[in-house]
Design a protein around this motif. Structure first.
Motif, PDB file in Angstrom:
ATOM      1  N   MET A   1       3.273  12.925   0.394  1.00  0.00           N
ATOM      2  CA  MET A   1       2.921  12.121  -0.764  1.00  0.00           C
ATOM      3  C   MET A   1       3.933  12.286  -1.891  1.00  0.00           C
ATOM      4  O   MET A   1       4.378  11.298  -2.497  1.00  0.00           O
ATOM      5  N   LEU A   2       4.330  13.527  -2.182  1.00  0.00           N
ATOM      6  CA  LEU A   2       5.279  13.782  -3.266  1.00  0.00           C
ATOM      7  C   LEU A   2       6.669  13.212  -2.973  1.00  0.00           C
ATOM      8  O   LEU A   2       7.254  12.542  -3.841  1.00  0.00           O
ATOM      9  N   PRO A   3       7.250  13.419  -1.770  1.00  0.00           N
ATOM     10  CA  PRO A   3       8.541  12.783  -1.481  1.00  0.00           C
ATOM     11  C   PRO A   3       8.487  11.258  -1.582  1.00  0.00           C
ATOM     12  O   PRO A   3       9.448  10.627  -2.050  1.00  0.00           O
ATOM     13  N   GLN A   4       7.386  10.656  -1.155  1.00  0.00           N
ATOM     14  CA  GLN A   4       7.245   9.205  -1.279  1.00  0.00           C
ATOM     15  C   GLN A   4       7.245   8.783  -2.744  1.00  0.00           C
ATOM     16  O   GLN A   4       7.889   7.786  -3.116  1.00  0.00           O
ATOM     17  N   PHE A   5       6.542   9.532  -3.564  1.00  0.00           N
ATOM     18  CA  PHE A   5       6.475   9.202  -4.988  1.00  0.00           C
ATOM     19  C   PHE A   5       7.865   9.280  -5.623  1.00  0.00           C
ATOM     20  O   PHE A   5       8.254   8.392  -6.395  1.00  0.00           O
ATOM     21  N   ILE A   6       8.618  10.346  -5.302  1.00  0.00           N
ATOM     22  CA  ILE A   6       9.970  10.496  -5.841  1.00  0.00           C
ATOM     23  C   ILE A   6      10.871   9.356  -5.374  1.00  0.00           C
ATOM     24  O   ILE A   6      11.672   8.809  -6.144  1.00  0.00           O
ATOM     25  N   MET A   7      10.733   8.965  -4.102  1.00  0.00           N
ATOM     26  CA  MET A   7      11.548   7.877  -3.561  1.00  0.00           C
ATOM     27  C   MET A   7      11.229   6.560  -4.253  1.00  0.00           C
ATOM     28  O   MET A   7      12.141   5.808  -4.638  1.00  0.00           O
ATOM     29  N   MET A   8       9.941   6.234  -4.432  1.00  0.00           N
ATOM     30  CA  MET A   8       9.575   4.995  -5.094  1.00  0.00           C
ATOM     31  C   MET A   8      10.065   4.959  -6.540  1.00  0.00           C
ATOM     32  O   MET A   8      10.527   3.923  -7.019  1.00  0.00           O
ATOM     33  N   ARG A   9      10.001   6.091  -7.219  1.00  0.00           N
ATOM     34  CA  ARG A   9      10.466   6.121  -8.603  1.00  0.00           C
ATOM     35  C   ARG A   9      11.983   6.002  -8.687  1.00  0.00           C
ATOM     36  O   ARG A   9      12.508   5.355  -9.603  1.00  0.00           O
ATOM     37  N   SER A  10      12.704   6.599  -7.733  1.00  0.00           N
ATOM     38  CA  SER A  10      14.170   6.570  -7.767  1.00  0.00           C
ATOM     39  C   SER A  10      14.721   5.170  -7.482  1.00  0.00           C
ATOM     40  O   SER A  10      15.803   4.824  -7.964  1.00  0.00           O
ATOM     41  N   ILE A  11      14.010   4.357  -6.694  1.00  0.00           N
ATOM     42  CA  ILE A  11      14.500   3.007  -6.400  1.00  0.00           C
ATOM     43  C   ILE A  11      13.893   1.961  -7.322  1.00  0.00           C
ATOM     44  O   ILE A  11      14.118   0.754  -7.134  1.00  0.00           O
ATOM     45  N   GLY A  12      13.154   2.394  -8.328  1.00  0.00           N
ATOM     46  CA  GLY A  12      12.659   1.494  -9.356  1.00  0.00           C
ATOM     47  C   GLY A  12      11.424   0.691  -8.998  1.00  0.00           C
ATOM     48  O   GLY A  12      11.145  -0.323  -9.646  1.00  0.00           O
ATOM     49  N   LEU A  13      10.668   1.142  -8.014  1.00  0.00           N
ATOM     50  CA  LEU A  13       9.463   0.410  -7.610  1.00  0.00           C
ATOM     51  C   LEU A  13       8.181   1.031  -8.151  1.00  0.00           C
ATOM     52  O   LEU A  13       7.085   0.522  -7.870  1.00  0.00           O
ATOM     53  N   TYR A  14       8.299   2.115  -8.904  1.00  0.00           N
ATOM     54  CA  TYR A  14       7.104   2.751  -9.461  1.00  0.00           C
ATOM     55  C   TYR A  14       6.405   1.806 -10.435  1.00  0.00           C
ATOM     56  O   TYR A  14       7.050   1.131 -11.239  1.00  0.00           O
ATOM     57  N   ASP A  15       5.097   1.758 -10.356  1.00  0.00           N
ATOM     58  CA  ASP A  15       4.263   0.894 -11.179  1.00  0.00           C
ATOM     59  C   ASP A  15       4.549  -0.585 -10.927  1.00  0.00           C
ATOM     60  O   ASP A  15       4.521  -1.404 -11.844  1.00  0.00           O
ATOM     61  N   THR A  16       4.841  -0.910  -9.681  1.00  0.00           N
ATOM     62  CA  THR A  16       4.963  -2.314  -9.266  1.00  0.00           C
ATOM     63  C   THR A  16       4.146  -2.514  -7.989  1.00  0.00           C
ATOM     64  O   THR A  16       3.944  -1.571  -7.217  1.00  0.00           O
ATOM     65  N   LEU A  17       3.723  -3.741  -7.779  1.00  0.00           N
ATOM     66  CA  LEU A  17       2.944  -4.032  -6.573  1.00  0.00           C
ATOM     67  C   LEU A  17       3.774  -3.864  -5.308  1.00  0.00           C
ATOM     68  O   LEU A  17       3.240  -3.559  -4.240  1.00  0.00           O
ATOM     69  N   TRP A  18       5.092  -4.033  -5.431  1.00  0.00           N
ATOM     70  CA  TRP A  18       5.948  -3.914  -4.261  1.00  0.00           C
ATOM     71  C   TRP A  18       6.027  -2.486  -3.749  1.00  0.00           C
ATOM     72  O   TRP A  18       6.382  -2.266  -2.584  1.00  0.00           O
ATOM     73  N   ALA A  19       5.725  -1.512  -4.591  1.00  0.00           N
ATOM     74  CA  ALA A  19       5.673  -0.129  -4.118  1.00  0.00           C
ATOM     75  C   ALA A  19       4.611   0.026  -3.040  1.00  0.00           C
ATOM     76  O   ALA A  19       4.834   0.664  -2.004  1.00  0.00           O
TER      77      ALA A  19
END
Length: 288
Positions: free
Chosen positions: A136-154
């Motif tokens: 869960m944590l690596p996924q969260f870091i990956m989504m935030r690093s590629i700019g998808l955090y807090d978007t539906l596309w995440a």
């Protein structure tokens, strides 16, 4: 030998016993069905009552007055329309992507021969045993690093691929005769054509099963949107229901009405595909 034949003859000559056993089975199934439906009936009944009537004793299953205005009030309390739009977008896109990627990968694992195929398949399926909390944590870091955090596309990217979907479709594909694929290759059809023109049309039951599982799981997902979606404009139905309950913790009639509305899309999808779903459960995963 004679004893066995005699026993079969006795069983055939006892239709009354057969009817009694069948009647008992039907009674048990009806009781189990009623027991399962009681919470849903209570939810529907409560959603049409006033708050003071929900826990009134003795319980009144059919309200004295039907308060249909409860279903209009819930849309004014919180932006449920936005939550439904977000959830519908995620569920539909994820379902389409999972169906596409799972069926395509399953065809390769079931009908194509290449080095390391079975090992790769076992490694991929083995990821089902890994709990989500472990990555869960690596996924969260990956989504935030590629700019998808807090978007539906995440949510779409995280759920676009499914090991369970690949397993389900592969098991069904293996029940389709390989001779069909070989004949299509001799006629000059490409692997993409075989997958699109032969495998998919013969896999309606498995596809319907996968669609139901994917849509229901995505629609009911709570932890994923809770972690990745922070702005209210991006929240989904399940997170919105939690907010609704927190803000209207004493209005049980409105909570039941909102919960019933959140169940309707899932129920519609299941009822539309139930025939194929039952067929898919009976055939997928049994062969191979």
């Amino acid at each position: 030998m004679e004893t066995a034949v005699h026993s079969r003859g006795i069983r055939k000559e006892n239709p009354a016993l057969h009817r009694i056993l069948r009647s008992i089975l039907w009674i048990l199934l009806i009781l189990l069905t009623v027991f399962t439906l009681i919470p849903f009936v209570w939810m529907i009944s409560s959603s049409l009552k006033l708050d003071r009537e929900v826990f009134a004793f003795p319980m009144r299953w059919i309200p004295e007055n039907f308060h249909w205005e409860n279903y209009s009030l819930i849309w004014q309390k919180v932006p449920l329309v936005t939550y439904f739009k977000n959830t519908a977008f995620i569920a539909i896109v994820v379902t389409l992507l999972q169906t596409l990627t799972s069926s395509f990968a399953a065809y390769a694992f079931a009908k194509l021969n290449f080095r390391g195929r079975d090992v790769l398949f076992l490694c991929y399926i083995g990821t089902i045993a890994v709990p989500w909390q472990a990555y869960m944590l690596p996924q969260f870091i990956m989504m935030r690093s590629i700019g998808l955090y807090d978007t539906l596309w995440a949510m779409v990217v995280l759920q676009a691929f499914s090991a369970f979907g690949v397993f389900l479709m592969r098991q069904f594909y293996r029940s389709i005769p390989t001779e069909l694929c070989e004949a299509a290759r001799l006629d000059g059809l490409s692997e993409y054509g075989i997958w699109a023109r032969i495998m998919l049309p013969l896999s309606k039951a498995a596809i319907a099963t996968l669609v139901i599982f994917t849509f229901v799981n995505t629609w009911n997902d709570y932890m994923g949107p809770m972690i990745y979606l922070t702005r209210d404009i991006n929240k989904t139905v399940q997170v919105g229901l939690r907010r609704f309950i927190q803000e209207n913790s004493s209005d049980y009639h409105l909570i039941m009405a909102a919960s019933l509305c959140s169940l309707l899309p899932v129920s519609v999808v299941f009822l539309c595909l139930q025939r194929y779903f039952i067929e898919g459960i009976a055939t997928s995963g049994l062969k191979g």
